[in-house]
Design a protein around this motif. Sequence first.
Motif, PDB file in Angstrom:
ATOM      1  N   ARG A   2      -7.558  -2.747  -2.896  1.00 42.59           N
ATOM      2  CA  ARG A   2      -7.026  -3.274  -1.634  1.00 42.59           C
ATOM      3  C   ARG A   2      -7.837  -2.733  -0.457  1.00 42.59           C
ATOM      4  NH1 ARG A   2      -1.990  -5.666  -1.575  1.00 42.59           N
ATOM      5  NH2 ARG A   2      -2.041  -5.283   0.664  1.00 42.59           N
ATOM      6  N   TRP A   3      -8.153  -1.449  -0.500  1.00 42.70           N
ATOM      7  CA  TRP A   3      -8.882  -0.802   0.585  1.00 42.70           C
ATOM      8  C   TRP A   3     -10.270  -1.420   0.753  1.00 42.70           C
ATOM      9  CZ3 TRP A   3      -7.639   1.950   4.580  1.00 42.70           C
ATOM     10  CH2 TRP A   3      -8.574   2.753   5.223  1.00 42.70           C
ATOM     11  N   PRO A  15       0.818  -1.219   0.000  1.00 42.90           N
ATOM     12  CA  PRO A  15       0.000   0.000   0.000  1.00 42.90           C
ATOM     13  C   PRO A  15       0.848   1.265   0.000  1.00 42.90           C
ATOM     14  CG  PRO A  15      -0.886  -1.592   1.549  1.00 42.90           C
ATOM     15  CD  PRO A  15       0.422  -2.143   1.077  1.00 42.90           C
ATOM     16  N   GLU A  19      -7.782  -4.876   2.988  1.00 43.96           N
ATOM     17  CA  GLU A  19      -6.338  -5.032   3.117  1.00 43.96           C
ATOM     18  C   GLU A  19      -5.958  -6.461   3.533  1.00 43.96           C
ATOM     19  OE1 GLU A  19      -3.775  -3.721   2.126  1.00 43.96           O
ATOM     20  OE2 GLU A  19      -4.398  -1.719   1.507  1.00 43.96           O
TER      21      GLU A  19
END
Length: 393
Positions: free
Chosen positions: A329-330, A52, A334
């Motif tokens: 991803r968020w 990230p 995650e």
Amino acid sequence: MKKDQFKWASAGLALSSLLVVSACGNDSSNNASAEEATTWLEQANLEANESPEELYELAKEEGKVVVYSQSSRIKDVKASFEKEYPGIQVDAFDLGTIEIVEKVAREQEAGLNTADVVFVKDGGGVVSGELLSEGMLHKYAPDDLVASLDDSFLDEPGLPFYFSTRAIFVNNEVYDDSTITNWWDLTDEEWKSKIVMDDPLLSSDTLDLFTTIVQNADDMEEAYKQKFGEEIELDGTDNAGYEFIKQLLANDPVFVSSGDDVVEAVGTPGQEKPPVGITTSSKSRHIEEQGYMAEFLYDVEPKMSVAGTSYLYMANNAEHTAAAKLLIRWMAGEADGQGEGFRPYNVPGSWSTRTDVSVDGQRSSDELTLWPYDGEFLYDNSNDVRNFILGNQ
């Protein structure tokens, strides 16, 4: 695109006619588009496993990310993402599944690379059968997000991050979970004109349920025998799945355009003989705060329902690739599944595709009795089921 037509209709006619999408350009322009797509895929490097932190540094240079979402909860994702990653604006569009399919197809055909992230269900197999097969969407599934996926979700067209299901709701002020124990119970005279449900001609999820029931006609035949103690006799239908749909429609269900309407009709307190309903299980997340007396049923023969899985995709030729990866991803929570971006979807009536994330107070996903989702079957047969519904209303 090269396919002659979509299996779904335009938004104005819902599922009542086909949307024809013609291929445009000559061979040389098509070849140029293919070369462009190959170049973009190489640059996007969707197989990479950036952190990230690495993606954020790149995403700040892009400055924004555009997402087409099937869920209004994307507004909560926008707020939390922009707070976590200042300097990156989220342009979020809340659209229906049919709208997303049409919008992506039209824009990509016109060479407009508007969307970066697409959040949508498979919708009768149309997304995987057409948008993915034509290279309009791509799977982005970094290793640390896939590591905790349930095995049944490992071979999926996009990144699956949660699912809900069409379920039978009852008013728990009046009824208990023994009121409906078999899908065939809904054909009983006592429920005539007292079944409220999302219109299967407007709701792709409801049509998916009916088409899956047709696919699993043997199960429905056995459930009929279990309820009535005799073999089913078909009344001009092809199998027990179609026979169930015919008898259900003969029981005069009330079709509505919103799952909220279903929950309200079923769960309004103070009713003497409330209706039962069929809508998405995720509507249960609002029941308590709205003061409704309703719950969905787990134990229904032959199966509770079919899973409606939500996927995250990268749009072809996305202009904000790093920001898109970061947003995916968020939303997926995650690596540990605990990220704020997944919180709006980790609610009652929904189930994470991960083995290490659950919702308190509801059965885990491995305790649910669900028919498998078969996108290829749905893609090939949904129109036949739709036409059957039209012919028996």
